[in-house]
Write an enzyme that holds these catalytic residues in place. Structure first.
Site, short mmCIF file in Angstrom:
data_model
loop_
_atom_site.label_atom_id
_atom_site.label_comp_id
_atom_site.label_asym_id
_atom_site.label_seq_id
_atom_site.Cartn_x
_atom_site.Cartn_y
_atom_site.Cartn_z
N GLU A 141 4.32 -3.78 -7.69
CA GLU A 141 5.00 -3.30 -6.47
C GLU A 141 6.05 -4.30 -5.98
O GLU A 141 6.07 -5.47 -6.39
CB GLU A 141 3.98 -3.03 -5.36
CG GLU A 141 3.21 -4.25 -4.90
CD GLU A 141 2.64 -4.09 -3.48
OE1 GLU A 141 3.41 -3.78 -2.57
OE2 GLU A 141 1.43 -4.32 -3.32
N LYS A 171 10.62 -1.16 4.06
CA LYS A 171 9.30 -0.96 3.46
C LYS A 171 9.09 0.55 3.36
O LYS A 171 9.08 1.25 4.37
CB LYS A 171 8.25 -1.61 4.38
CG LYS A 171 6.82 -1.41 3.97
CD LYS A 171 5.87 -2.09 4.97
CE LYS A 171 4.47 -1.53 4.85
NZ LYS A 171 3.62 -1.92 5.98
N ASP A 209 -4.45 4.18 12.70
CA ASP A 209 -3.69 3.45 11.69
C ASP A 209 -4.49 3.35 10.40
O ASP A 209 -5.37 2.50 10.24
CB ASP A 209 -3.32 2.05 12.21
CG ASP A 209 -2.30 1.37 11.32
OD1 ASP A 209 -1.99 1.92 10.23
OD2 ASP A 209 -1.80 0.29 11.69
N SER A 217 -3.71 3.33 6.28
CA SER A 217 -2.60 3.18 5.32
C SER A 217 -2.44 4.42 4.46
O SER A 217 -3.42 5.03 4.02
CB SER A 217 -2.86 1.97 4.43
OG SER A 217 -1.86 1.88 3.44
N ALA A 218 -1.19 4.73 4.16
CA ALA A 218 -0.88 5.83 3.23
C ALA A 218 -1.35 5.49 1.81
O ALA A 218 -1.37 6.37 0.94
CB ALA A 218 0.62 6.12 3.24
N LYS A 252 -8.09 -6.99 2.58
CA LYS A 252 -8.24 -8.08 3.55
C LYS A 252 -9.14 -7.64 4.68
O LYS A 252 -9.11 -6.48 5.09
CB LYS A 252 -6.88 -8.42 4.14
CG LYS A 252 -6.02 -9.24 3.23
CD LYS A 252 -5.00 -10.01 4.06
CE LYS A 252 -4.14 -10.86 3.16
NZ LYS A 252 -3.12 -10.08 2.46
N1 PSU Z 1 -2.03 -6.08 1.88
C1 PSU Z 1 -1.81 -7.31 1.40
N2 PSU Z 1 -0.57 -7.64 0.95
C2 PSU Z 1 0.46 -6.74 0.96
C3 PSU Z 1 0.20 -5.43 1.46
C4 PSU Z 1 -1.03 -5.14 1.90
O1 PSU Z 1 -2.71 -8.13 1.40
O2 PSU Z 1 1.57 -7.09 0.55
C5 PSU Z 1 1.31 -4.42 1.44
C6 PSU Z 1 1.15 -3.47 0.24
O3 PSU Z 1 2.43 -3.10 -0.22
C7 PSU Z 1 0.47 -2.28 0.86
C8 PSU Z 1 1.09 -2.24 2.22
O4 PSU Z 1 0.67 -1.07 0.16
O5 PSU Z 1 1.22 -3.61 2.60
C9 PSU Z 1 0.26 -1.47 3.21
O6 PSU Z 1 0.97 -1.35 4.40
P1 PSU Z 1 0.44 -0.37 5.54
O7 PSU Z 1 -0.81 -1.03 6.05
O8 PSU Z 1 1.54 -0.34 6.56
O9 PSU Z 1 0.19 0.93 4.88
MN MN Z 2 -0.18 1.73 9.08
#
Ligand code: PSU
Ligand code: MN
Length: 306
Positions: A27, A88, A140, A142-143, A161
């Site tokens: 990615e 992003k 919230d 994640s997708a 995490k």
């Molecule tokens: N968690 C990490 N490092 C990252 C990400 C998540 O420890 O770099 C990044 C990844 O690209 C993941 C995105 O898909 O953040 C998720 O973002 P969101 O929570 O906004 O969906």
């Molecule tokens: Mn989010």
């Protein structure tokens, strides 16, 4: 559908696809929004090297100039790492970025999408996004999670995490029918830490078994992805309780500063890194290298089966 118009795959990756050579998707959000320049560029080169060293071809993805890129040139990699005016991109943003020609880094969700469009089955990252703490009020989530439910790509990551609610993340994955397979571990890893206190669905001792499970899943017509949970190597693992203090502080700061939506994860990552004076960053690099190694080995085994 009129995908050919937009999907640009490098010649090397096209050839690998035609010859059943193992490929590992990577990615770009981890580069553009997860690490500072120029450490991210060094990291990007090293990950690609590790994949090649294991006999696979790296395929870093991004959206540039109205095209979905599978495999980046040196200049494109540099562009993503400098990250000036690079957004992003989650699933909802893909068409907007393509239509407007804006540069975008792909998250786990969108890297899975681009990998699937190209026909790549294995993807290595750091950790996935998940259900955030407090999601019962913020919504919230994640997708990355629904993408794992619908897109046939296996994601190799060091778990999630603990800034996320790991228990709820695993519940959500179960609801979506996503297998969570541990790499020689019973415990679901918490990124910097080898254990989270939650269990994986199956402990796979070697990459050949994982490849067989994936092949079987897709042979059976069970669509969707899988999460391959690969713990950080022992020597780089951090103490769970010490990291918990840092993570709680970062969450407080995000709340104080009113950080919301897609900015939340990058904000938390940056402040965790700053507060640990880079110790966590070194661990972050090492776990991602380790994920690239394991993903490559799984893709080599998968290629043997098809
Ligand atoms: N968690 C990490 N490092 C990252 C990400 C998540 O420890 O770099 C990044 C990844 O690209 C993941 C995105 O898909 O953040 C998720 O973002 P969101 O929570 O906004 O969906
Ligand atoms: Mn989010």
């Amino acid at each position: 559908m009129n995908l050919e118009k937009y999907l640009v795959i490098t010649d090397e990756i096209k050839e690998a696809l035609a010859n059943n050579t193992p490929i590992v998707a990577l990615e770009s959000t981890i580069l553009s929004h997860g690490m500072p320049y120029p450490q991210n560029l060094e990291f990007a080169y090293k990950v690609e090297e590790i994949v090649r060293g294991e006999g696979a071809i790296p395929a870093t993805t991004a959206i540039i100039g109205g095209q979905l890129k599978v495999g980046l040139t040196k200049d494109e990699l540099e562009l993503m790492c400098k990250a000036e005016d690079v957004g992003k991109v989650s699933r909802r943003d893909v068409a907007t970025y393509v239509a407007t020609g804006k540069a975008g880094a792909t998250t786990v969700a969108t890297t899975m999408m681009l990998a699937a469009m190209a026909g790549i089955k294995i993807f290595a990252t750091g950790g996935i996004g998940g259900v955030h703490r407090g999601a019962e009020t913020t919504m919230d989530i994640s997708a990355d999670l629904p993408e794992l439910g619908q897109t046939p790509v296996a994601v190799v990551g060091a778990g999630a995490k603990s800034l996320l609610d790991i228990g709820l993340t695993l519940e959500y994955l179960e609801t979506l029918g996503v297998p969570v397979i541990g790499v020689d571990t019973d415990d679901f890893p918490a990124f910097y830490c080898r254990e989270s206190g939650f269990k994986v669905d199956f402990n796979a001792k070697d990459p050949a078994i994982i490849a067989k499970i994936l092949k079987t899943k897709w042979d059976l017509g069970l669509g969707g992805g899988a999460l391959i949970a690969n713990p950080i190597p022992e020597e780089f693992a951090l103490d769970y309780n010490e990291m918990e203090v840092v993570i709680l502080r970062a969450l407080e700061m995000a709340k104080e500063q009113g950080i919301r939506g897609k900015d939340t994860t990058p904000f938390l990552l940056k402040h965790i890194k700053d507060m640990t004076e880079g110790v966590s960053f070194a661990s972050n690099l090492e776990l991602a290298y380790n994920n690239a190694r394991v993903a490559s080995r799984i893709s080599v085994e998968l290629a043997k089966l098809s």
